[in-house]
Design a protein around this motif. Sequence first.
Motif, PDB file in Angstrom:
ATOM      1  N   TYR A 121       0.858  -1.178   0.000  1.00 42.30           N
ATOM      2  CA  TYR A 121       0.000   0.000   0.000  1.00 42.30           C
ATOM      3  C   TYR A 121       0.893   1.226   0.000  1.00 42.30           C
ATOM      4  O   TYR A 121       2.002   1.207   0.527  1.00 42.30           O
ATOM      5  CB  TYR A 121      -0.888   0.051   1.246  1.00 42.30           C
ATOM      6  N   GLN A 122       0.409   2.304  -0.571  1.00 35.29           N
ATOM      7  CA  GLN A 122       1.122   3.573  -0.500  1.00 35.29           C
ATOM      8  C   GLN A 122       0.619   4.286   0.745  1.00 35.29           C
ATOM      9  O   GLN A 122      -0.580   4.500   0.901  1.00 35.29           O
ATOM     10  CB  GLN A 122       0.836   4.413  -1.737  1.00 35.29           C
ATOM     11  N   SER A 123       1.527   4.645   1.635  1.00 34.38           N
ATOM     12  CA  SER A 123       1.084   5.332   2.848  1.00 34.38           C
ATOM     13  C   SER A 123       1.563   6.775   2.841  1.00 34.38           C
ATOM     14  O   SER A 123       2.686   7.080   2.469  1.00 34.38           O
ATOM     15  CB  SER A 123       1.569   4.608   4.108  1.00 34.38           C
ATOM     16  N   LEU A 124       0.657   7.637   3.216  1.00 35.93           N
ATOM     17  CA  LEU A 124       0.941   9.049   3.441  1.00 35.93           C
ATOM     18  C   LEU A 124       0.734   9.257   4.925  1.00 35.93           C
ATOM     19  O   LEU A 124      -0.097   8.586   5.529  1.00 35.93           O
ATOM     20  CB  LEU A 124      -0.040   9.927   2.665  1.00 35.93           C
ATOM     21  N   TRP A 125       1.446  10.168   5.535  1.00 33.62           N
ATOM     22  CA  TRP A 125       1.220  10.374   6.954  1.00 33.62           C
ATOM     23  C   TRP A 125       1.183  11.853   7.308  1.00 33.62           C
ATOM     24  O   TRP A 125       1.792  12.676   6.660  1.00 33.62           O
ATOM     25  CB  TRP A 125       2.269   9.642   7.792  1.00 33.62           C
TER      26      TRP A 125
END
Length: 76
Positions: free
Chosen positions: A30-34
């Motif tokens: 998954y591509q995670s942004l935080w």
Amino acid sequence: MGNNRYKILVVEDEVNIRNLISTVLETSDYQSLWADSCNLGKTLFQSHNPDLILLDLGLPDADGLELLKHVRKTDL
């Protein structure tokens, strides 16, 4: 890894929790942004249009419910 990965926005102010969640998401492709604040979460939501948001309700600058209300208002 393809470009069609789901984007997940992690809004969490605790660094260790955020890093753990992001690492698990990335290893699961998954591509995670935080974001570590409600304001940054709003900005990333507007600019990246994530598929899912994992939201901490106790953020330093506002209640996480404020971000939830913002998402519901703008994402109808």
